[in-house]
Each structure stands twice: as structure tokens, then as C-alpha cells.
Scaffold this active site. Structure first.
Site, PDB file in Angstrom:
ATOM      1  N   LYS A   1     -21.212  22.920 -24.662  1.00 52.45           N
ATOM      2  CA  LYS A   1     -20.995  22.354 -23.563  1.00 52.45           C
ATOM      3  C   LYS A   1     -20.151  21.302 -23.168  1.00 52.45           C
ATOM      4  O   LYS A   1     -19.491  21.564 -21.919  1.00 52.45           O
ATOM      5  CB  LYS A   1     -22.607  21.470 -23.203  1.00 52.45           C
ATOM      6  CG  LYS A   1     -22.943  21.305 -21.963  1.00 52.45           C
ATOM      7  CD  LYS A   1     -24.180  20.832 -21.753  1.00 52.45           C
ATOM      8  CE  LYS A   1     -24.801  20.450 -20.256  1.00 52.45           C
ATOM      9  NZ  LYS A   1     -25.902  19.912 -20.092  1.00 52.45           N
TER      10      LYS A   1
ATOM     11  N   GLU B   1     -33.450  36.947 -21.168  1.00 55.63           N
ATOM     12  CA  GLU B   1     -32.026  37.159 -21.590  1.00 55.63           C
ATOM     13  C   GLU B   1     -31.905  38.564 -22.105  1.00 55.63           C
ATOM     14  O   GLU B   1     -30.857  39.288 -22.112  1.00 55.63           O
ATOM     15  CB  GLU B   1     -31.718  36.114 -22.524  1.00 55.63           C
ATOM     16  CG  GLU B   1     -31.314  34.734 -21.987  1.00 55.63           C
ATOM     17  CD  GLU B   1     -32.854  33.896 -21.923  1.00 55.63           C
ATOM     18  OE1 GLU B   1     -33.744  34.659 -22.229  1.00 55.63           O
ATOM     19  OE2 GLU B   1     -32.976  32.811 -21.449  1.00 55.63           O
TER      20      GLU B   1
ATOM     21  N   MET C   1     -45.051  58.452 -29.989  1.00 56.95           N
ATOM     22  CA  MET C   1     -44.273  58.642 -31.121  1.00 56.95           C
ATOM     23  C   MET C   1     -44.943  58.411 -32.579  1.00 56.95           C
ATOM     24  O   MET C   1     -44.914  58.911 -33.504  1.00 56.95           O
ATOM     25  CB  MET C   1     -42.627  58.301 -31.011  1.00 56.95           C
ATOM     26  CG  MET C   1     -41.712  58.822 -31.912  1.00 56.95           C
ATOM     27  SD  MET C   1     -41.600  60.488 -32.113  1.00 56.95           S
ATOM     28  CE  MET C   1     -40.157  60.863 -31.007  1.00 56.95           C
TER      29      MET C   1
ATOM     30  N   PHE D   1     -31.380  19.625 -29.688  1.00 60.79           N
ATOM     31  CA  PHE D   1     -32.129  20.296 -28.848  1.00 60.79           C
ATOM     32  C   PHE D   1     -31.585  21.580 -28.395  1.00 60.79           C
ATOM     33  O   PHE D   1     -30.332  21.784 -27.907  1.00 60.79           O
ATOM     34  CB  PHE D   1     -32.408  19.365 -27.462  1.00 60.79           C
ATOM     35  CG  PHE D   1     -33.327  20.315 -26.724  1.00 60.79           C
ATOM     36  CD1 PHE D   1     -34.685  20.585 -26.804  1.00 60.79           C
ATOM     37  CD2 PHE D   1     -32.781  20.605 -25.038  1.00 60.79           C
ATOM     38  CE1 PHE D   1     -35.492  21.195 -25.879  1.00 60.79           C
ATOM     39  CE2 PHE D   1     -33.748  21.339 -24.268  1.00 60.79           C
ATOM     40  CZ  PHE D   1     -34.908  21.909 -24.661  1.00 60.79           C
ATOM     41  N   GLN D   2     -32.301  22.690 -28.648  1.00 62.57           N
ATOM     42  CA  GLN D   2     -31.938  24.239 -28.165  1.00 62.57           C
ATOM     43  C   GLN D   2     -30.600  24.586 -28.918  1.00 62.57           C
ATOM     44  O   GLN D   2     -30.001  25.344 -28.353  1.00 62.57           O
ATOM     45  CB  GLN D   2     -31.617  24.347 -26.788  1.00 62.57           C
ATOM     46  CG  GLN D   2     -33.254  24.252 -25.956  1.00 62.57           C
ATOM     47  CD  GLN D   2     -33.082  24.897 -24.544  1.00 62.57           C
ATOM     48  OE1 GLN D   2     -32.134  24.667 -23.974  1.00 62.57           O
ATOM     49  NE2 GLN D   2     -34.287  25.432 -24.077  1.00 62.57           N
TER      50      GLN D   2
HETATM   51  C1  LIG Z   1     -36.943  58.446 -31.574  1.00 69.98           C
HETATM   52  C2  LIG Z   1     -35.409  58.902 -31.696  1.00 69.98           C
HETATM   53  C3  LIG Z   1     -35.123  60.103 -31.993  1.00 69.98           C
HETATM   54  C4  LIG Z   1     -33.677  60.314 -32.135  1.00 69.98           C
HETATM   55  N1  LIG Z   1     -33.591  61.973 -32.624  1.00 69.98           N
HETATM   56  C5  LIG Z   1     -32.237  62.385 -32.394  1.00 69.98           C
HETATM   57  C6  LIG Z   1     -32.119  63.839 -32.636  1.00 69.98           C
HETATM   58  O1  LIG Z   1     -32.890  64.751 -32.714  1.00 69.98           O
HETATM   59  N2  LIG Z   1     -30.634  63.954 -32.320  1.00 69.98           N
HETATM   60  C7  LIG Z   1     -29.628  63.349 -32.125  1.00 69.98           C
HETATM   61  O2  LIG Z   1     -28.616  63.405 -31.886  1.00 69.98           O
HETATM   62  N3  LIG Z   1     -29.935  61.857 -31.944  1.00 69.98           N
HETATM   63  C8  LIG Z   1     -31.230  61.452 -32.134  1.00 69.98           C
HETATM   64  N4  LIG Z   1     -31.562  60.148 -31.991  1.00 69.98           N
HETATM   65  C9  LIG Z   1     -30.175  59.328 -31.956  1.00 69.98           C
HETATM   66  C10 LIG Z   1     -29.671  58.886 -33.024  1.00 69.98           C
HETATM   67  O3  LIG Z   1     -30.398  57.932 -33.863  1.00 69.98           O
HETATM   68  C11 LIG Z   1     -28.068  58.266 -33.176  1.00 69.98           C
HETATM   69  O4  LIG Z   1     -27.988  57.265 -32.267  1.00 69.98           O
HETATM   70  C12 LIG Z   1     -27.252  59.296 -32.398  1.00 69.98           C
HETATM   71  O5  LIG Z   1     -27.315  60.695 -33.313  1.00 69.98           O
HETATM   72  C13 LIG Z   1     -25.670  59.041 -32.861  1.00 69.98           C
HETATM   73  O6  LIG Z   1     -25.040  59.715 -31.951  1.00 69.98           O
HETATM   74  P1  LIG Z   1     -23.587  59.736 -32.284  1.00 69.98           P
HETATM   75  O7  LIG Z   1     -23.220  60.337 -33.512  1.00 69.98           O
HETATM   76  O8  LIG Z   1     -22.880  60.538 -31.128  1.00 69.98           O
HETATM   77  O9  LIG Z   1     -23.081  58.507 -32.539  1.00 69.98           O
HETATM   78  P2  LIG Z   1     -22.561  57.317 -31.703  1.00 69.98           P
HETATM   79  O10 LIG Z   1     -23.503  56.110 -32.281  1.00 69.98           O
HETATM   80  O11 LIG Z   1     -22.349  57.264 -30.283  1.00 69.98           O
HETATM   81  O12 LIG Z   1     -21.255  56.789 -32.451  1.00 69.98           O
HETATM   82  C14 LIG Z   1     -19.825  57.214 -32.067  1.00 69.98           C
HETATM   83  C15 LIG Z   1     -18.739  57.764 -32.579  1.00 69.98           C
HETATM   84  O13 LIG Z   1     -17.777  57.852 -32.305  1.00 69.98           O
HETATM   85  C16 LIG Z   1     -16.625  57.115 -32.575  1.00 69.98           C
HETATM   86  N5  LIG Z   1     -15.835  56.704 -31.483  1.00 69.98           N
HETATM   87  C17 LIG Z   1     -16.011  55.753 -30.557  1.00 69.98           C
HETATM   88  N6  LIG Z   1     -15.238  55.672 -29.676  1.00 69.98           N
HETATM   89  C18 LIG Z   1     -14.429  56.722 -29.970  1.00 69.98           C
HETATM   90  C19 LIG Z   1     -12.967  57.318 -29.450  1.00 69.98           C
HETATM   91  N7  LIG Z   1     -12.568  56.750 -28.455  1.00 69.98           N
HETATM   92  N8  LIG Z   1     -12.470  58.240 -29.940  1.00 69.98           N
HETATM   93  C20 LIG Z   1     -12.896  58.773 -30.929  1.00 69.98           C
HETATM   94  N9  LIG Z   1     -14.127  58.591 -31.565  1.00 69.98           N
HETATM   95  C21 LIG Z   1     -14.870  57.551 -31.095  1.00 69.98           C
HETATM   96  C22 LIG Z   1     -17.338  55.894 -33.363  1.00 69.98           C
HETATM   97  O14 LIG Z   1     -16.610  55.225 -34.200  1.00 69.98           O
HETATM   98  C23 LIG Z   1     -18.562  56.442 -33.957  1.00 69.98           C
HETATM   99  O15 LIG Z   1     -18.323  57.071 -35.193  1.00 69.98           O
HETATM  100  C24 LIG Z   1     -32.798  59.691 -32.098  1.00 69.98           C
HETATM  101  C25 LIG Z   1     -32.962  58.373 -31.795  1.00 69.98           C
HETATM  102  C26 LIG Z   1     -34.277  57.813 -31.331  1.00 69.98           C
HETATM  103  C27 LIG Z   1     -34.663  56.572 -31.215  1.00 69.98           C
HETATM  104  C1  LIG Z   2     -38.890  47.261 -30.009  1.00 70.06           C
HETATM  105  C2  LIG Z   2     -39.417  48.567 -30.645  1.00 70.06           C
HETATM  106  N1  LIG Z   2     -40.498  48.178 -31.380  1.00 70.06           N
HETATM  107  C3  LIG Z   2     -41.100  49.310 -32.153  1.00 70.06           C
HETATM  108  C4  LIG Z   2     -40.548  50.578 -32.255  1.00 70.06           C
HETATM  109  C5  LIG Z   2     -41.143  51.635 -32.931  1.00 70.06           C
HETATM  110  N2  LIG Z   2     -41.428  52.748 -32.149  1.00 70.06           N
HETATM  111  C6  LIG Z   2     -40.700  53.512 -32.042  1.00 70.06           C
HETATM  112  S1  LIG Z   2     -41.340  54.872 -30.688  1.00 70.06           S
HETATM  113  C7  LIG Z   2     -42.766  53.897 -30.480  1.00 70.06           C
HETATM  114  C8  LIG Z   2     -43.746  54.293 -29.584  1.00 70.06           C
HETATM  115  C9  LIG Z   2     -43.388  54.138 -28.068  1.00 70.06           C
HETATM  116  O1  LIG Z   2     -44.472  54.505 -27.277  1.00 70.06           O
HETATM  117  P1  LIG Z   2     -44.034  54.665 -25.622  1.00 70.06           P
HETATM  118  O2  LIG Z   2     -43.063  53.723 -25.359  1.00 70.06           O
HETATM  119  O3  LIG Z   2     -45.232  54.535 -24.776  1.00 70.06           O
HETATM  120  O4  LIG Z   2     -43.648  56.155 -25.602  1.00 70.06           O
HETATM  121  P2  LIG Z   2     -44.021  57.440 -26.274  1.00 70.06           P
HETATM  122  O5  LIG Z   2     -43.806  57.734 -27.537  1.00 70.06           O
HETATM  123  O6  LIG Z   2     -45.384  57.519 -25.871  1.00 70.06           O
HETATM  124  O7  LIG Z   2     -43.420  58.589 -25.157  1.00 70.06           O
HETATM  125  C10 LIG Z   2     -42.845  52.676 -31.248  1.00 70.06           C
HETATM  126  C11 LIG Z   2     -43.705  51.560 -31.486  1.00 70.06           C
HETATM  127  C12 LIG Z   2     -39.314  50.504 -31.461  1.00 70.06           C
HETATM  128  N3  LIG Z   2     -38.444  51.694 -31.260  1.00 70.06           N
HETATM  129  N4  LIG Z   2     -38.602  49.526 -30.634  1.00 70.06           N
END
Ligand SMILES: Cc1cc2nc3c(=O)[nH]c(=O)nc-3n(C[C@H](O)[C@H](O)[C@H](O)COP(=O)(O)OP(=O)(O)OC[C@H]3O[C@@H](n4cnc5c(N)ncnc54)[C@H](O)[C@@H]3O)c2cc1C
Ligand SMILES: Cc1ncc(C[n+]2csc(CCOP(=O)(O)OP(=O)(O)O)c2C)c(N)n1
Length: 583
Positions: free
Chosen positions: A185, A73, A495, A135-136
Site C-alpha cells: 500500500k 476475485e 463426469m 491485517f489481510q
Molecule cells: C475432463 C477433461 C478431459 C480432457 N480430455 C482431453 C482429451 O480427450 N483430449 C485432449 O486433447 N485434451 C483433453 N483434456 C485437456 C488436457 O488436460 C490438456 O489441457 C490438453 O490436452 C493440453 O493441450 P495442448 O497439448 O494443446 O497444450 P497447451 O497446454 O495448450 O500447451 C501449449 C504448448 O504449446 C507451446 N507453445 C505456447 N506458445 C507457443 C508458440 N508461440 N509457439 C510454439 N509453441 C508454443 C507451449 O510451450 C506448450 O508446450 C481434458 C481436460 C479435462 C478437464
Molecule cells: C473446482 C473443481 N473441483 C472438482 C473437480 C473434479 N471434477 C471434474 S468433473 C466434475 C463433475 C462436473 O460436474 P458438472 O459440472 O455438473 O458437469 P458434467 O460432468 O455433469 O457435465 C468434478 C467434480 C474439478 N474439475 N474442479
């Protein structure tokens, strides 16, 4: 099964038309559900069966809706999410009660954090059994309340059509998000006569048009600024406002930086002179420097996430801030804003555009050009034969003309994809930003592939992320979907390894990956497997992968201890970047 004639909501999503109140003969709840889905334009459902949802699955047996069965799922939920991100339509997922619904919660949370429109329909035990530890049985409304925009337990069959209409409406309007309808259901088998329902949401009126005075104030401030930066996020993508955004950047001569979720809002090739690429923790040095030096930050559909701002007290210290956002609760949530404009990004930009004046800003663009020349995204070349992960992304960009839809897992590979692929159109980058859900890449790619047939869809994945949901290769193989998976296999949770190296004295606790042969795994699932260990084999391998008609997994053994740079460490200001070997 036949595909129903095109009646889907257009992209960008528009509010649903009120339902015509046509009287109908008595129908079961399951039949009513199907009729509402058809009227809502649902063409595709993702899901997995079980006892409490069987009556609904039964009406789907000969329904003119394509059904894709996932292998878990969670996968079905990410498929619906990937479908929604790629098409702009609402994704639909149908699963059973208890474990089916709890498996779905990660996908709901993923969609919720990134404001993705989805409707999840979960089976539930019969109304008389609710609360009896049946159940479930699980309290799905309770479990999913914090990770849905709206959720509701349907208590009577008469309410079902209205609730479903409201679910689609709420999911796609305002700030989009996942909505869950929990369906006992007995409600699925009871009958009701009457219409297909009319919405009744008096308190729900998301604002589309921005306040004209605020828009004028914002335009005047932009025109007066010397060093403006447009900071553009996922809201621009969901609003379908990329064309307006580009006009704004060109007309005002304003550089644009995009968040991870805003990639593709501007064409980084065609508008290379305006594009600052991604900002934030792993963003470009020139974007981060520009934000810190700007006197006017124009945030459009972006939510000042901590991965973007770094240390809040020193974020954009010289800038006045304009924030255009459809969700009033997003305004001044993390960063105080000088000129808020609440409204849909497309509508607000359309109203603002005529007020924007062109300014040369030669000194500002000169400074940006110097930063770009000094600190481009770069990496050190590999020793002979070995493969740098960044090089794989560059080769993918070259061989696809930067024209593929890219999904990702979470980790270093996700950041290298953001940095080294060139983003050219909205809905091109499909990634879990807010929740950062490992395992998202493959099922999201399946959803995107179904939503946008004909365009290459590549999941750039990590070995750790891929292993979390690789069971969905069975789904790709069963339906013959041409999804391509490129694993940047560093044999680490890269990472995590990077953080352990930099901040935990190289104590590599539980981050090493002992992997199977991914090529053999792929073959076992009925997909093509390719194993690449020498950089000289890479171009041919990519070409072979792209030419293959069905699903392919390409396992690329990359340099294991490569780090992602630039990097803004937690607690540091945006300009205090670690450059690694870049500078
Ligand atoms: C390992 C990792 C590293 C990351 N590093 C970075 C990084 O270096 N840089 C980076 O940018 N991100 C990074 N991120 C992602 C970060 O965590 C956020 O998800 C991201 O920055 C959010 O993007 P956003 O501000 O565009 O927000 P979103 O989550 O896309 O939010 C959208 C915003 O727009 C608004 N909105 C929605 N629809 C409309 C509309 N029709 N009109 C006007 N407003 C609207 C919402 O209300 C909200 O405020 C990383 C993520 C991970 C997992
Ligand atoms: C479901 C979940 N569990 C744990 C994490 C924490 N986490 C962030 S990055 C990462 C390692 C990712 O490894 P991989 O997919 O091999 O990517 P790489 O960084 O090597 O490119 C972990 C464990 C997460 N983001 N999501």
C-alpha cells in the site's frame, strides 16, 4: 468512462516496444501504475476492491480504462483469462491483499496450466508491516510462485514502472503465462519522479526463430513419410499460426488432429477432409487410430499431456516424432522426440512451408476415411421427448452456424462440446484444459464477451460447474452483457458419476446434485431464465436465447446417466478405446 483510442498489442502478441525514457514530474505509485498500463495498451481491467489496493482503485476512478467489477476475485481472474484467450491480448486483473489474492490463485493456476497471458496486480500490506501477521496479509508471492510464470513483490516506488513493463513483456512473450505484481500500500502512495521505466531482463530471451538445419531435417522427414499426422495444440492458437498450419496441412496433404486447447486451429468444416478432430481420452476414434498407425507425428505447440497420450510406452509406436515448441523445457518432457525445433510456431511453420512437398498418400487417406465412416462421433437417439446432451450441442451448432465463441465448465458437457460443436476459427473454444477448473465457464464467457463484442458467446456448462461461480450472473446483468449460458443439467456431477459407474461399482459417493431452479436463479439476478424439458421445445428455446439482448441462462434437463464415449481408460493405450454404444 471513455474508451481509450486503440493502442493495444496486436494479436498475436508481439514483444513490447522499449519504453521511451521520458522524464516526468513526481507521481504516486498508483499514478505510475496507471500510466504504464495505458502505455501497454490496457483497455479493460477486471477486479474487486479492498483496503490494500484502494489507492490504485482511486486512480482508476476517472481513468480511460473500462473496469469490470466481478463478484469474487476468482471470477475476475477467469474473466481476464477469457478476455485474453478470446482476443490474444494480455488480460489484466486487480484485487486486494490477503483473501482477495488467495481467491485469485485458482484463476492464476488455470491460466498457468494453459499458458495464458495475464497480469495480476494484488494489493499488499505496507512494506513495514510485511511479516508481522498484519491485517489481510498473506505471502502472496510465496503462495502464487508455483502457479505464475513470474511474480514479484515491489519494494520501492522507483522500481514499479520497470517491474510492470517487465510483467506485460514476460506474460505475452515466449510461452505465455500469468505474471503477478504484489504491490504494498505504501508503494502505491509514495511518489517518484523519473520515467515510465525501462525493462531490464538480460536473462530472458525467448527464441522465436527455429534452427534452420532442424527445420530442413523436419521437412525432409515429413516429405518422406507415408502416414503423417499433424498433432496441433494451444501453442498454434497463441502463436497466431492457424493460417500457416492450414497451409502446411494442405500443401503437404497431411491430416490434422487438435487437442482440446487447439480446437479451431483448423476449420473443421472447410477442411473436413483433413480434420481428424480432437484426439485423446475422449477424442475421436479415427484421430486416435491415426496417431497409433502414423509413421510421422508432427507436434506443433502441443505438450503431450497424459489426457492425449494414454499409456506412454505404447503412444504412437511406429512414428518418428517432430516437436515444434517455443519452450525448450517442453521438448522430450513426456515423450522422446526425434527432431525438436525450438521456436515460435508461426515463425517455424513459415520457414518450413517452402520445403514441404505435396504427396497424394491415397492409401493413408483411404484408411482414415474408413475409420471416419466406421466410428463417427455419435450417440443413441433419446426416447420420445427426452433430451440427449449431445443433441443440444448439435442444435447449438446448427442454430449458430458453428460461429459462436464457446466457453465451458469442466466435465462431460465440456467433452461433448469438444466432440459435437464444429470448430471453425482460432480462439473459438475457451476452456480450462490443464487444471480443469469447474466454474470457469461463466466468468470466462464474460471476459470473452467484453473482448469480442458482436460475436455470440455461449457458456456450455454443467450444473455442478455453473453453481461454483454463478454469482457472476450479477456481473453479466450489471453490465448488460449478452452472455448465454446453456446448462446441460443432468442433476449429477456427471463426469464423476461416469467414473463411479465404470470403475467404482456404481457407488455414487457425493456426486448427485440437488439443484435450485436455474431459470429462477437467473431471474433473481436480473437475467432471463429459460427452462427446457422436452426436446421439441429446444429449437425455439435456443432461438429465443440467441435473440435476447442481455444475459440468458437456459436450463436444459438432459438424460441424467449418459456417458462420454469414446473413452481411453487411465493406463490404456490410445487405440484401446471403450466405445460405449458407438460402435
Ligand atoms: C475432463 C477433461 C478431459 C480432457 N480430455 C482431453 C482429451 O480427450 N483430449 C485432449 O486433447 N485434451 C483433453 N483434456 C485437456 C488436457 O488436460 C490438456 O489441457 C490438453 O490436452 C493440453 O493441450 P495442448 O497439448 O494443446 O497444450 P497447451 O497446454 O495448450 O500447451 C501449449 C504448448 O504449446 C507451446 N507453445 C505456447 N506458445 C507457443 C508458440 N508461440 N509457439 C510454439 N509453441 C508454443 C507451449 O510451450 C506448450 O508446450 C481434458 C481436460 C479435462 C478437464
Ligand atoms: C473446482 C473443481 N473441483 C472438482 C473437480 C473434479 N471434477 C471434474 S468433473 C466434475 C463433475 C462436473 O460436474 P458438472 O459440472 O455438473 O458437469 P458434467 O460432468 O455433469 O457435465 C468434478 C467434480 C474439478 N474439475 N474442479
Amino acid at each position: 468512462m471513455a474508451t481509450r483510442p486503440q493502442a493495444a498489442p496486436s494479436s498475436p502478441p508481439q514483444p513490447a516496444e522499449p519504453a521511451p525514457a521520458v522524464a516526468q514530474p513526481a507521481r504516486t505509485g498508483a499514478r505510475l501504475l496507471l500510466d504504464v498500463l495505458l502505455e501497454e495498451g490496457v483497455e479493460v481491467i477486471f477486479g474487486f476492491s479492498g483496503g490494500a489496493i484502494l489507492p490504485t482503485f482511486d486512480v482508476l476512478y476517472d481513468a480511460p480504462i473500462r473496469f469490470f467489477m466481478s463478484r469474487c476475485e476468482q471470477g475476475a481472474g477467469h474473466m481476464a483469462d477469457g478476455y485474453a484467450r478470446a482476443t490474444g491480448k494480455v488480460g489484466t486483473v486487480v484485487v486486494t491483499s490477503g483473501p482477495g489474492a488467495t481467491n485469485l490463485t485458482t484463476a492464476l493456476a488455470t491460466a498457468y496450466m494453459d499458458s495464458i497471458p495475464m497480469v495480476a496486480i494484488t494489493g499488499q500490506v505496507a512494506t513495514a508491516a510485511i511479516g508481522n501477521d498484519a491485517f489481510q496479509e498473506a505471502d502472496v508471492v510465496g503462495v502464487t510462485r508455483p502457479v505464475t510464470k513470474h511474480n514479484v513483490l515491489v519494494k520501492s516506488v522507483e522500481d514499479l514502472p520497470r517491474i510492470l513493463r517487465e510483467a506485460y513483456h514476460v506474460a505475452r512473450t515466449g510461452r505465455p503465462g500469468p505474471v503477478l505484481v504484489d504491490l504494498p500500500k505504501d508503494v502505491q502512495v509514495k511518489t517518484a519522479s523519473g520515467s515510465n521505466g525501462e525493462m531490464n531482463l538480460p536473462g530472458y530471451r525467448p527464441r522465436v526463430k527455429g534452427n534452420s538445419r532442424q527445420i530442413r531435417l523436419a521437412a525432409e522427414a515429413i516429405n518422406a513419410s507415408e502416414r503423417p499426422v499433424l498433432y496441433v495444440g494451444g501453442g498454434v492458437i497463441s502463436a497466431g499460426a492457424s493460417a500457416e498450419l492450414r497451409q502446411m496441412a494442405r500443401k503437404g496433404h497431411i491430416p490434422v488432429t487438435t487437442t482440446l486447447l487447439g480446437m479451431g486451429a483448423i476449420d473443421e468444416v472447410e477442411d473436413a477432409d483433413l480434420a481428424l478432430n480432437m484426439l485423446g481420452m475422449h477424442g475421436s476414434a479415427y484421430a486416435n487410430f491415426a496417431v497409433q498407425a502414423s509413421d510421422m507425428l508432427i507436434a506443433v505447440g502441443a505438450r503431450f499431456d497424459d489426457r492425449v497420450t494414454g499409456k506412454l510406452e505404447t503412444f504412437a509406436p511406429q512414428a518418428r516424432i517432430i516437436h515444434i515448441d517455443v519452450d525448450p523445457s517442453s521438448i522430450s518432457k513426456n515423450v522422446d522426440v526425434d527432431i525438436p525445433v525450438v521456436g515460435d510456431a508461426r515463425s517455424v511453420l513459415q520457414d518450413m512451408l517452402p520445403l514441404i512437398e505435396y504427396r497424394e498418400r491415397a492409401a493413408w487417406f483411404g484408411q482414415i476415411a474408413r475409420w471416419k465412416a466406421q466410428y463417427p462421433f455419435q450417440y443413441q437417439q433419446a426416447a420420445e421427448g427426452t433430451i440427449k446432451p449431445q443433441h443440444v450441442i448439435c442444435e447449438l451448432g446448427r442454430l449458430t452456424g458453428n460461429d459462436a465463441i464457446i466457453t465451458t465448465g469442466v466435465g462431460q458437457h465440456q467433452m461433448w462440446a469438444a466432440q459435437f460443436y464444429r470448430w471453425r476459427f482460432p480462439r473459438q473454444m475457451i476452456t480450462s484444459g490443464g487444471l480443469g477448473t469447474m466454474g470457469y465457464g461463466l466468468p470466462a464467457a464474460i471476459g470473452a464477451c467484453i473482448g469480442v463484442p458482436g460475436r455470440p458467446v455461449i457458456d456450455i456448462d454443467g450444473d455442478g460447474s455453473f453453481l461454483m461461480t454463478c454469482n457472476e450472473l450479477a456481473t453479466a446483468a450489471e453490465y448488460g452483457l449478452p452472455v448465454k449460458v446453456v446448462i446441460l443439467n443432468n442433476h449429477w456431477q456427471g463426469m464423476v458419476r461416469q467414473w463411479q459407474e465404470l470403475f467404482f461399482g456404481r457407488r455414487y459417493m457425493a456426486s448427485r446434485m440437488v439443484n435450485p431452479s436455474f431459470a429462477k436463479v437467473a431471474e433473481a439476478f436480473g437475467c432471463t431464465g429459460i427452462d427446457v424439458r422436452d426436446v421439441r421445445d429446444l429449437p425455439d428455446a435456443i432461438a429465443r436465447m440467441l435473440a435476447a439482448p442481455g444475459p440468458v441462462v437456459m436450463d436444459v434437463h438432459v438424460e441424467p446417466e449418459e456417458n462420454v464415449y469414446p473413452m481411453v481408460a487411465v493406463g490404456k493405450s490410445l487405440h484401446e478405446m471403450e466405445m460405449g454404444g458407438m460402435a
